[in-house]
Design a protein around this motif. Sequence first.
Motif, mmCIF file in Angstrom:
data_model
loop_
_atom_site.group_PDB
_atom_site.id
_atom_site.type_symbol
_atom_site.label_atom_id
_atom_site.label_comp_id
_atom_site.label_asym_id
_atom_site.label_seq_id
_atom_site.Cartn_x
_atom_site.Cartn_y
_atom_site.Cartn_z
ATOM 1 N N ASN A 176 -82.030 -46.480 -80.099
ATOM 2 C CA ASN A 176 -81.913 -45.232 -80.851
ATOM 3 C C ASN A 176 -80.781 -44.422 -80.242
ATOM 4 O O ASN A 176 -80.951 -43.792 -79.199
ATOM 5 C CB ASN A 176 -83.209 -44.417 -80.815
ATOM 6 C CG ASN A 176 -83.121 -43.166 -81.691
ATOM 7 O OD1 ASN A 176 -82.104 -42.910 -82.323
ATOM 8 N ND2 ASN A 176 -84.201 -42.399 -81.739
ATOM 9 N N ASP A 177 -79.623 -44.476 -80.910
ATOM 10 C CA ASP A 177 -78.482 -43.700 -80.434
ATOM 11 C C ASP A 177 -78.167 -42.517 -81.348
ATOM 12 O O ASP A 177 -77.063 -41.976 -81.310
ATOM 13 C CB ASP A 177 -77.246 -44.593 -80.273
ATOM 14 C CG ASP A 177 -77.194 -45.266 -78.899
ATOM 15 O OD1 ASP A 177 -78.004 -44.892 -78.029
ATOM 16 O OD2 ASP A 177 -76.349 -46.154 -78.693
ATOM 17 N N HIS A 178 -79.142 -42.125 -82.186
ATOM 18 C CA HIS A 178 -79.010 -40.813 -82.828
ATOM 19 C C HIS A 178 -79.043 -39.781 -81.697
ATOM 20 O O HIS A 178 -79.852 -39.901 -80.765
ATOM 21 C CB HIS A 178 -80.192 -40.539 -83.768
ATOM 22 C CG HIS A 178 -80.106 -41.242 -85.083
ATOM 23 N ND1 HIS A 178 -79.230 -40.880 -86.074
ATOM 24 C CD2 HIS A 178 -80.801 -42.315 -85.557
ATOM 25 C CE1 HIS A 178 -79.391 -41.678 -87.117
ATOM 26 N NE2 HIS A 178 -80.332 -42.566 -86.829
ATOM 27 N N VAL A 179 -78.165 -38.788 -81.766
ATOM 28 C CA VAL A 179 -78.204 -37.743 -80.742
ATOM 29 C C VAL A 179 -79.476 -36.912 -80.940
ATOM 30 O O VAL A 179 -80.022 -36.836 -82.046
ATOM 31 C CB VAL A 179 -76.945 -36.837 -80.800
ATOM 32 C CG1 VAL A 179 -75.702 -37.628 -80.407
ATOM 33 C CG2 VAL A 179 -76.764 -36.200 -82.171
ATOM 34 N N VAL A 180 -79.947 -36.314 -79.861
ATOM 35 C CA VAL A 180 -81.209 -35.577 -79.892
ATOM 36 C C VAL A 180 -81.194 -34.459 -80.933
ATOM 37 O O VAL A 180 -82.216 -34.173 -81.564
ATOM 38 C CB VAL A 180 -81.531 -35.016 -78.483
ATOM 39 C CG1 VAL A 180 -82.766 -34.140 -78.526
ATOM 40 C CG2 VAL A 180 -81.736 -36.162 -77.503
ATOM 41 N N SER A 181 -80.036 -33.839 -81.145
ATOM 42 C CA SER A 181 -79.945 -32.726 -82.099
ATOM 43 C C SER A 181 -79.913 -33.191 -83.553
ATOM 44 O O SER A 181 -80.033 -32.382 -84.467
ATOM 45 C CB SER A 181 -78.689 -31.903 -81.811
ATOM 46 O OG SER A 181 -77.519 -32.712 -81.910
ATOM 47 N N CYS A 182 -79.777 -34.492 -83.786
ATOM 48 C CA CYS A 182 -79.702 -35.033 -85.146
ATOM 49 C C CYS A 182 -81.075 -34.977 -85.811
ATOM 50 O O CYS A 182 -82.098 -35.273 -85.180
ATOM 51 C CB CYS A 182 -79.197 -36.479 -85.097
ATOM 52 S SG CYS A 182 -79.185 -37.308 -86.699
ATOM 53 N N HIS A 183 -81.107 -34.646 -87.092
ATOM 54 C CA HIS A 183 -82.391 -34.536 -87.788
ATOM 55 C C HIS A 183 -83.084 -35.891 -87.927
ATOM 56 O O HIS A 183 -84.285 -35.947 -88.232
ATOM 57 C CB HIS A 183 -82.192 -33.890 -89.171
ATOM 58 C CG HIS A 183 -81.652 -34.812 -90.225
ATOM 59 N ND1 HIS A 183 -82.419 -35.304 -91.250
ATOM 60 C CD2 HIS A 183 -80.409 -35.346 -90.386
ATOM 61 C CE1 HIS A 183 -81.679 -36.083 -92.020
ATOM 62 N NE2 HIS A 183 -80.461 -36.123 -91.520
ATOM 63 N N CYS A 184 -82.347 -36.986 -87.694
ATOM 64 C CA CYS A 184 -82.946 -38.321 -87.769
ATOM 65 C C CYS A 184 -83.530 -38.785 -86.437
ATOM 66 O O CYS A 184 -84.225 -39.816 -86.394
ATOM 67 C CB CYS A 184 -81.892 -39.345 -88.215
ATOM 68 S SG CYS A 184 -81.346 -39.130 -89.911
#
Length: 197
Positions: A176-184
Amino acid sequence: MTKTIHRCSWCGTHPDYVHYHDTVWGQPVKDSQELFAKLCLDGQQAGLSWITILRKQANYEKAFCDFNPHDIVQLSSEYQASLMHNAGIIRNRLKIESIFKNARAYLALQEKGVQFNEFLWQFSDGQPRIFARQGGDIPTSDEVSDTMAKALKKAGFSFVGTTICYAFMQAVGMVNDHVVSCHCYEPTCDAMRRFTL
């Protein structure tokens, strides 16, 4: 007042790219043929941007039998040569040949009793790896992608270097390389925690 939706910066504002980011990227994939398709498409990306391949995905699916390895290996050498004239895909001989080569390697694993999804997921111990990326700390490869790349090459696959393998792992939810601030980020974490192979 409209709530601002935060996304990973790489997807920009193109509607098709945003849709891919929101609904596909990072979602754990179990199906062997779907994993095969994504690995082949990531190989086509080498030296190009992913959005270029994303916009040609339907053309690739049409040209390569929806990425069914059994059907791909039945295609004639004349058909393979004709793909160099198919403007809907990347007309690079080595990249086109790689999909045929990868289909043969996929079937060779299957003949040995090795399921492709199990082969790939073994490198992350069958579970997605969840990170808490801030944006400037996202790698383009790691030890797991190094190991996967070496194993795939040994098994007969091509266009599967460590950078391609890492991008593949990001896309199919092995990391999971969505950044923490990403809504996903949180929904992807939830999907990963529920994942079983």
